[in-house]
Design a protein around this motif. Structure first.
Motif, mmCIF file in Angstrom:
data_model
loop_
_atom_site.group_PDB
_atom_site.id
_atom_site.type_symbol
_atom_site.label_atom_id
_atom_site.label_comp_id
_atom_site.label_asym_id
_atom_site.label_seq_id
_atom_site.Cartn_x
_atom_site.Cartn_y
_atom_site.Cartn_z
ATOM 1 N N LEU A 181 2.511 -1.379 -0.633
ATOM 2 C CA LEU A 181 2.210 -1.888 -1.978
ATOM 3 C C LEU A 181 0.888 -1.336 -2.492
ATOM 4 N N ALA A 182 -0.074 -1.174 -1.585
ATOM 5 C CA ALA A 182 -1.362 -0.593 -1.994
ATOM 6 C C ALA A 182 -1.169 0.848 -2.462
ATOM 7 N N TYR A 183 -0.342 1.615 -1.749
ATOM 8 C CA TYR A 183 -0.057 2.996 -2.145
ATOM 9 C C TYR A 183 0.578 3.034 -3.535
ATOM 10 N N PHE A 184 1.519 2.141 -3.779
ATOM 11 C CA PHE A 184 2.175 2.112 -5.082
ATOM 12 C C PHE A 184 1.196 1.687 -6.174
ATOM 13 N N GLY A 185 0.427 0.653 -5.890
ATOM 14 C CA GLY A 185 -0.485 0.141 -6.905
ATOM 15 C C GLY A 185 -1.585 1.116 -7.274
ATOM 16 N N VAL A 186 -2.101 1.826 -6.290
ATOM 17 C CA VAL A 186 -3.238 2.713 -6.525
ATOM 18 C C VAL A 186 -2.795 4.097 -7.010
ATOM 19 N N TYR A 187 -1.677 4.609 -6.445
ATOM 20 C CA TYR A 187 -1.330 6.001 -6.743
ATOM 21 C C TYR A 187 0.048 6.182 -7.377
ATOM 22 N N SER A 188 1.117 5.831 -6.664
ATOM 23 C CA SER A 188 2.430 6.352 -7.074
ATOM 24 C C SER A 188 2.946 5.754 -8.377
ATOM 25 N N ARG A 189 2.510 4.572 -8.759
ATOM 26 C CA ARG A 189 2.999 4.028 -10.038
ATOM 27 C C ARG A 189 2.468 4.825 -11.232
ATOM 28 N N HIS A 190 1.475 5.640 -11.008
ATOM 29 C CA HIS A 190 0.955 6.512 -12.070
ATOM 30 C C HIS A 190 1.618 7.883 -12.072
ATOM 31 N N HIS A 191 2.577 8.105 -11.153
ATOM 32 C CA HIS A 191 3.173 9.444 -11.017
ATOM 33 C C HIS A 191 4.682 9.349 -10.798
ATOM 34 N N ALA B 196 2.052 -4.437 3.067
ATOM 35 C CA ALA B 196 0.828 -4.444 2.258
ATOM 36 C C ALA B 196 0.307 -3.029 2.022
ATOM 37 N N LEU B 197 0.377 -2.183 3.046
ATOM 38 C CA LEU B 197 -0.064 -0.794 2.886
ATOM 39 C C LEU B 197 0.808 -0.061 1.870
#
Length: 491
Positions: free
Chosen positions: A459-469, A456-457
């Protein structure tokens, strides 16, 4: 920052030409080295861990569970071989799912593989400590703490020397382990008594073949899977392989068939010498069988102990290689922090070697601290690794179906025999094995919940930050973007 991936819910950052130059791997592996890598990933499973399945399901339960898991892995390897030749990149499982199901599917799969490969060396480190402790009448306290630390430090350093060095050394270690396992089997044969297979007292109303019923078969699936866990990581070496479209399937399938034969020897011989009840919780099952066979700690015992350590070291060594390549690919594409993907002068992703090693050791400490002693720490860690692996198996087999349906035009130098039945078998058995924790007990369930919390942590990192970079020029992303652009032009 561009919007090239906006329709997929992701965005890409621009990077300069030096980005990929700082992230190059060394291409040196052939079929023999890949066989050594594949068998090396897994051979620790013959020396310890599998016997926990006797505790869960009895001898008969573990035999049935092993047949099911061998079928799962054989079907999966044939299916993965097709996808690996379509996309011979370091991302492996993540790359397959990225092409089939987009960035979210790729990250879901890559994260599961990352958790599996970070936890699996921790399992093996506890197994090696158990083997070393077994050499002493009164094991010193330092073994539990310092053996894992020394292992991580040594084999991270060797892997940092580059794939040519590390894979060649791994081949030697793996070959020695296989030969020693065969020597152990030959020494055990005269002492085999099949009646010892069924010496566990059954639950009321149960048989000696299945002392805990069919629920015990399901509970034994993770331990049976430990015979083969991580073989699916061979495609992670694709960018370090010469002629991957030909070499990858050969090395991968040869390794899997070798492992099936070795697991059959181990499973059938050790309990027939020692007795299933005595072996169910042994930290060093093969030396325990050798000690019974020879009536003491003779040459077979010490050969099995020492080379058992070598076999477990081979798996520890090779899975460190695997986690570094999966994390390298995910970070090169921006899914994980990019600084993890830089390579050193030997073409090895040194940061992706060190950071997960630290996390793996911390995982040992946390599980040991929280463990109430009802289940061995190594067993709990194994439950975690297998659960994460099974998530990735479900995703990869689903990807096989999607790629066959949506991308029939892609070149497939190797095609899965028996498809679509072959990946369907692997998918169904993976889903069945995912339920095993429910039959194993509260301690295992809590371990799996810990895996889900980490998931879950991530996925949260991907959803909030890394999918935009994300990085469009990473091989896995570039192929998907080119394909989408071609579809839009056709439309």
């Amino acid at each position: 920052m561009g919007d090239a991936g906006a329709s997929e819910g992701v965005e890409y950052d621009r990077v300069d030409d030096s980005y990929l130059d700082e992230r190059k791997l060394e291409r040196s592996a052939g079929a023999l080295l890949l066989w050594g890598l594949g068998v090396g990933y897994v051979i620790a499973g013959d020396f310890f861990g599998w016997n926990y399945g006797i505790n869960a399901g009895g001898f008969g339960g573990l035999v049935i569970a092993t047949l099911l898991m061998a079928t799962l892995y054989l079907a999966m390897i044939f299916s993965i071989a097709e996808m690996a030749t379509m996309m011979p990149v370091a991302g492996g499982p993540y790359a397959f799912a990225r092409r089939a199901m987009g960035p979210w599917g790729g990250f879901l799969t890559g994260l599961a593989v990352t958790i599996e490969y970070v936890v699996a060396p921790a399992v093996i480190a506890t197994g090696i400590a158990g083997y070393i402790a077994g050499m002493f009448a009164a094991p010193p306290a330092w073994i539990e703490t310092w053996v894992p630390i020394a292992l991580y430090a040594l084999f991270i350093a060797i892997n940092a020397m580059g794939s040519k060095t590390s894979l060649a050394l791994l081949l030697v270690i793996t070959a020695a382990s296989v030969l020693a396992l065969l020597a152990w089997a030959a020494a055990m044969l005269p002492h085999v008594d099949p009646s010892r297979w069924l010496d566990i007292e059954p639950d009321p109303g149960r048989s000696r073949w299945l002392p805990h019923g069919w629920a015990g078969v399901v509970a034994a699936l993770p331990a049976a899977g430990w015979f083969y866990l991580a073989i699916e990581g061979v495609p992670l070496a694709a960018e370090e392989t010469r002629d991957p479209s030909r070499v990858l399937p050969r090395g991968m399938i040869a390794a899997m068939l070798s492992l099936v034969g070795l697991s059959a020897l181990t499973l059938l011989l050790a309990p027939a010498v020692t007795g299933s009840a005595a072996l169910a919780t042994a930290a060093n099952p093969l030396p325990a069988a050798a000690e019974v066979a020879s009536g003491g700690r003779g040459w077979v015992y010490w050969l099995t102990t020492i080379v058992g350590l070598v076999g477990m070291i081979a798996s520890f060594f090779s899975i460190i290689f695997a986690y570094s390549r999966q994390i390298f690919a995910l970070s090169r594409a921006g899914y994980l922090p990019r600084w993890l993907s830089k390579t050193n002068r030997h073409g090895a992703p040194h940061r992706a070697l060190i950071v997960p090693g630290v996390l793996g050791y911390v995982t040992i400490l946390v599980v040991e601290r929280l463990n109430d002693g009802a289940v061995a720490t190594g067993d709990l860690l194994m439950q975690m690794a297998v659960f994460a692996a099974l998530i990735s198996y479900v995703m990869m087999m689903a990807s096989h179906f999607v790629l066959r349906r949506r991308h029939p035009e892609l070149a497939r130098p190797y095609r899965t025999p028996g498809a679509p039945l072959t990946p369907a078998i692997a998918l169904v058995l993976s889903l069945l094995a995912l339920s095993s924790t429910l039959f194993y007990g509260e301690a295992a369930l809590l371990s799996v919940l810990g895996v889900l919390a980490v998931y879950a942590l991530g996925l949260a990192y991907f959803g909030v930050y890394s999918r935009h970079h994300l990085v469009a020029s990473a091989p896995e992303e570039e192929a998907a973007l080119i394909e989408r652009a071609e579809r839009e032009l056709d439309a």
